[in-house]
Design a protein around this motif. Structure first.
Motif, PDB file in Angstrom:
ATOM      1  N   GLN A  49      -4.348  -4.202  -7.501  1.00 33.89           N
ATOM      2  CA  GLN A  49      -4.852  -2.868  -7.810  1.00 33.89           C
ATOM      3  C   GLN A  49      -6.370  -2.856  -7.826  1.00 33.89           C
ATOM      4  O   GLN A  49      -6.997  -3.893  -7.986  1.00 33.89           O
ATOM      5  CB  GLN A  49      -4.308  -2.359  -9.145  1.00 33.89           C
ATOM      6  CG  GLN A  49      -4.589  -3.283 -10.315  1.00 33.89           C
ATOM      7  CD  GLN A  49      -3.822  -2.863 -11.563  1.00 33.89           C
ATOM      8  OE1 GLN A  49      -2.652  -2.502 -11.493  1.00 33.89           O
ATOM      9  NE2 GLN A  49      -4.479  -2.904 -12.693  1.00 33.89           N
ATOM     10  N   LYS A  51      -9.847   0.091  -8.779  1.00 33.33           N
ATOM     11  CA  LYS A  51     -10.326   1.427  -9.117  1.00 33.33           C
ATOM     12  C   LYS A  51     -11.842   1.381  -9.268  1.00 33.33           C
ATOM     13  O   LYS A  51     -12.376   0.509  -9.944  1.00 33.33           O
ATOM     14  CB  LYS A  51      -9.705   1.916 -10.425  1.00 33.33           C
ATOM     15  CG  LYS A  51     -10.173   3.309 -10.842  1.00 33.33           C
ATOM     16  CD  LYS A  51      -9.294   3.847 -11.955  1.00 33.33           C
ATOM     17  CE  LYS A  51     -10.107   4.219 -13.155  1.00 33.33           C
ATOM     18  NZ  LYS A  51      -9.320   4.713 -14.261  1.00 33.33           N
ATOM     19  N   GLU A  81      -3.255   6.726   3.452  1.00 25.69           N
ATOM     20  CA  GLU A  81      -2.212   6.736   2.403  1.00 25.69           C
ATOM     21  C   GLU A  81      -2.320   5.554   1.431  1.00 25.69           C
ATOM     22  O   GLU A  81      -1.650   5.529   0.404  1.00 25.69           O
ATOM     23  CB  GLU A  81      -0.814   6.787   3.024  1.00 25.69           C
ATOM     24  CG  GLU A  81      -0.340   5.492   3.653  1.00 25.69           C
ATOM     25  CD  GLU A  81      -0.474   5.462   5.181  1.00 25.69           C
ATOM     26  OE1 GLU A  81       0.150   4.593   5.803  1.00 25.69           O
ATOM     27  OE2 GLU A  81      -1.195   6.317   5.732  1.00 25.69           O
ATOM     28  N   GLU A  82      -3.170   4.562   1.736  1.00 24.60           N
ATOM     29  CA  GLU A  82      -3.267   3.373   0.884  1.00 24.60           C
ATOM     30  C   GLU A  82      -4.104   3.577  -0.379  1.00 24.60           C
ATOM     31  O   GLU A  82      -4.008   2.800  -1.315  1.00 24.60           O
ATOM     32  CB  GLU A  82      -3.852   2.196   1.663  1.00 24.60           C
ATOM     33  CG  GLU A  82      -2.912   1.618   2.702  1.00 24.60           C
ATOM     34  CD  GLU A  82      -3.457   0.330   3.271  1.00 24.60           C
ATOM     35  OE1 GLU A  82      -3.434  -0.685   2.551  1.00 24.60           O
ATOM     36  OE2 GLU A  82      -3.928   0.342   4.430  1.00 24.60           O
ATOM     37  N   GLU A  84      -6.424   6.676  -2.987  1.00 29.56           N
ATOM     38  CA  GLU A  84      -6.642   8.085  -3.291  1.00 29.56           C
ATOM     39  C   GLU A  84      -8.014   8.308  -3.908  1.00 29.56           C
ATOM     40  O   GLU A  84      -8.569   7.421  -4.556  1.00 29.56           O
ATOM     41  CB  GLU A  84      -5.541   8.634  -4.201  1.00 29.56           C
ATOM     42  CG  GLU A  84      -5.310   7.881  -5.480  1.00 29.56           C
ATOM     43  CD  GLU A  84      -4.006   8.289  -6.157  1.00 29.56           C
ATOM     44  OE1 GLU A  84      -3.397   9.299  -5.763  1.00 29.56           O
ATOM     45  OE2 GLU A  84      -3.608   7.594  -7.088  1.00 29.56           O
ATOM     46  N   HIS A  92      -6.369   2.415  -5.625  1.00 30.00           N
ATOM     47  CA  HIS A  92      -5.231   2.072  -4.782  1.00 30.00           C
ATOM     48  C   HIS A  92      -4.104   3.073  -5.038  1.00 30.00           C
ATOM     49  O   HIS A  92      -4.056   3.694  -6.107  1.00 30.00           O
ATOM     50  CB  HIS A  92      -4.749   0.657  -5.095  1.00 30.00           C
ATOM     51  CG  HIS A  92      -4.006   0.567  -6.398  1.00 30.00           C
ATOM     52  ND1 HIS A  92      -4.639   0.697  -7.615  1.00 30.00           N
ATOM     53  CD2 HIS A  92      -2.682   0.403  -6.668  1.00 30.00           C
ATOM     54  CE1 HIS A  92      -3.736   0.608  -8.577  1.00 30.00           C
ATOM     55  NE2 HIS A  92      -2.553   0.421  -8.037  1.00 30.00           N
ATOM     56  N   ARG A  93      -3.228   3.237  -4.072  1.00 31.31           N
ATOM     57  CA  ARG A  93      -2.063   4.095  -4.261  1.00 31.31           C
ATOM     58  C   ARG A  93      -0.845   3.194  -4.382  1.00 31.31           C
ATOM     59  O   ARG A  93      -0.498   2.470  -3.454  1.00 31.31           O
ATOM     60  CB  ARG A  93      -1.927   5.080  -3.101  1.00 31.31           C
ATOM     61  CG  ARG A  93      -0.891   6.156  -3.379  1.00 31.31           C
ATOM     62  CD  ARG A  93      -0.942   7.264  -2.356  1.00 31.31           C
ATOM     63  NE  ARG A  93      -1.975   8.219  -2.713  1.00 31.31           N
ATOM     64  CZ  ARG A  93      -2.567   9.030  -1.844  1.00 31.31           C
ATOM     65  NH1 ARG A  93      -2.259   8.977  -0.566  1.00 31.31           N
ATOM     66  NH2 ARG A  93      -3.476   9.893  -2.238  1.00 31.31           N
ATOM     67  N   GLU A  94      -0.235   3.230  -5.537  1.00 29.53           N
ATOM     68  CA  GLU A  94       0.922   2.389  -5.859  1.00 29.53           C
ATOM     69  C   GLU A  94       2.003   2.506  -4.782  1.00 29.53           C
ATOM     70  O   GLU A  94       2.364   3.595  -4.379  1.00 29.53           O
ATOM     71  CB  GLU A  94       1.496   2.838  -7.217  1.00 29.53           C
ATOM     72  CG  GLU A  94       2.334   1.788  -7.913  1.00 29.53           C
ATOM     73  CD  GLU A  94       1.522   0.610  -8.425  1.00 29.53           C
ATOM     74  OE1 GLU A  94       1.922  -0.525  -8.102  1.00 29.53           O
ATOM     75  OE2 GLU A  94       0.529   0.816  -9.126  1.00 29.53           O
ATOM     76  N   LYS A  96       1.859   1.958  -1.659  1.00 32.21           N
ATOM     77  CA  LYS A  96       1.342   2.169  -0.293  1.00 32.21           C
ATOM     78  C   LYS A  96       0.223   1.186   0.052  1.00 32.21           C
ATOM     79  O   LYS A  96       0.042   0.822   1.206  1.00 32.21           O
ATOM     80  CB  LYS A  96       0.777   3.593  -0.141  1.00 32.21           C
ATOM     81  CG  LYS A  96       1.777   4.695  -0.388  1.00 32.21           C
ATOM     82  CD  LYS A  96       2.677   4.864   0.806  1.00 32.21           C
ATOM     83  CE  LYS A  96       3.542   6.110   0.663  1.00 32.21           C
ATOM     84  NZ  LYS A  96       4.596   6.165   1.665  1.00 32.21           N
TER      85      LYS A  96
END
Length: 115
Positions: A49, A51, A81-82, A84, A92-94, A96
């Protein structure tokens, strides 16, 4: 100044990887930028992850890359899509995100005092 950029992550693997973080403000203080990257190009960390969060400004543009440019190679962006983007974070997008990250760039607009 009144702006900050925070990068939090969780990762596995990698040995002695050197990373850099740069923050800057435009001359007129209208834009704030934050970049986090691995100068050697590709990171071998397995990111579970990530951010990046800006304070004091709203994100105008952001992009995450699985590989950073080095030599003749170009940056390789993550698929849309990976990750946001919100007004203040890039993450990260969980489900994806494919666990690769080597560079993150953010450009944010600072609040202007209206005359």
């Amino acid at each position: 100044g009144d702006y900050s950029c925070t990068f939090t992550y969780s990762a596995q693997g990698g040995t002695n990887e050197q990373w850099q973080m740069n923050v800057g403000v435009s001359e007129d203080s209208g834009l704030f930028s934050c970049s986090i990257w691995r100068p050697q190009g590709k990171s071998y960390l397995f990111f579970t992850q990530f951010k990046a969060e800006v304070k004091g400004a709203k994100i105008e543009y952001a992009m995450a890359y699985s590989q950073a440019a080095v030599g003749a190679q170009s940056d390789i962006p993550l698929k849309q899509e990976e990750f946001e983007i919100t007004e203040t974070t890039v993450s990260h997008r969980e489900g994806k995100f494919r666990f690769e990250l080597s560079k993150l760039m953010i450009v944010a607009k600072t609040p202007r005092d209206e005359l």
